[in-house]
Enzyme design. Sequence first.
Site, PDB file in Angstrom:
ATOM      1  N   CYS A  82       0.899  -1.185   0.046  1.00  0.00           N
ATOM      2  CA  CYS A  82       0.005   0.046  -0.063  1.00  0.00           C
ATOM      3  C   CYS A  82       0.882   1.235  -0.078  1.00  0.00           C
ATOM      4  O   CYS A  82       1.724   1.457  -0.971  1.00  0.00           O
ATOM      5  CB  CYS A  82      -1.132  -0.052   1.217  1.00  0.00           C
ATOM      6  SG  CYS A  82      -2.358   1.065   0.883  1.00  0.00           S
ATOM      7  N   HIS A 186      -3.786  -4.681  -0.113  1.00  0.00           N
ATOM      8  CA  HIS A 186      -3.351  -5.294   1.110  1.00  0.00           C
ATOM      9  C   HIS A 186      -3.475  -6.761   1.011  1.00  0.00           C
ATOM     10  O   HIS A 186      -4.400  -7.342   1.175  1.00  0.00           O
ATOM     11  CB  HIS A 186      -4.187  -4.785   2.345  1.00  0.00           C
ATOM     12  CG  HIS A 186      -3.864  -3.357   2.720  1.00  0.00           C
ATOM     13  ND1 HIS A 186      -2.962  -3.021   3.700  1.00  0.00           N
ATOM     14  CD2 HIS A 186      -4.559  -2.237   2.370  1.00  0.00           C
ATOM     15  CE1 HIS A 186      -3.010  -1.596   3.615  1.00  0.00           C
ATOM     16  NE2 HIS A 186      -3.987  -1.005   2.919  1.00  0.00           N
ATOM     17  N   GLU A 188      -2.531  -8.866   3.278  1.00  0.00           N
ATOM     18  CA  GLU A 188      -2.948  -9.453   4.713  1.00  0.00           C
ATOM     19  C   GLU A 188      -4.446  -9.234   4.729  1.00  0.00           C
ATOM     20  O   GLU A 188      -4.931  -9.743   5.701  1.00  0.00           O
ATOM     21  CB  GLU A 188      -2.046  -8.745   5.645  1.00  0.00           C
ATOM     22  CG  GLU A 188      -2.665  -7.235   5.966  1.00  0.00           C
ATOM     23  CD  GLU A 188      -1.980  -6.251   5.011  1.00  0.00           C
ATOM     24  OE1 GLU A 188      -2.465  -5.059   5.243  1.00  0.00           O
ATOM     25  OE2 GLU A 188      -1.382  -6.460   3.923  1.00  0.00           O
TER      26      GLU A 188
END
Length: 208
Positions: A82, A186, A188
């Site tokens: 990001c 992202h 994650e």
Amino acid sequence: MLTVAVVDYGVGNIGSISRALTVCGAKPLLTDREEDFKVVDACVLPGVGAFGDAIGLLRQRNLDKILEDQIIAYGIPILGVCLGMQLLATTGLEYGEHRGLGWIPGTVRPLRPTCGERIPHVGWNNVDYEVPNPLLADIPPGEDFYFVHSFHFAPDDPANAVATTPYCGEFVSVVNRGNVYGTQFHPEKSQAIGLKLLKNFIRLSEES
């Protein structure tokens, strides 16, 4: 088990990235200490917030030079996530003009709506590519990842643009130059497909 440094400079989702790396079979090490970067197998540069503030915090802790000397110079794989991806650029144009790390030449610019899109770009969107890249191994073009951003990275060299996403026309969502990788989304927060990408990054580290 590979050790992956997660750069701790006061900005970013270091907790969620660390948990995701653990699920993927790596050992995350949250650190800003030079001696730690000398012994890790890979590195993740997270980031949330404004470009100028983030690059300022990195430089206050001398992390720009530490990462240059201990990660970039030795060809250790590094993944910017990001805002962390945007910091890889030469220049950021968020609330003024700021000098980035310059590891992938390019400029971070504001997203410009073309069909009434909302800014910031928040939510799931697809990631398209034509030329295979090891970071996207076994991830079909068009898979959805989770985004939260108002700016985008425009690389100077089109060869450094690995994948794009159709929003505000189109923006680059994955970059790569040598051992330096970046994702605007992202991983994650992108469920199983995001974990697959992180596993690919870990595999890159095993092979480097």
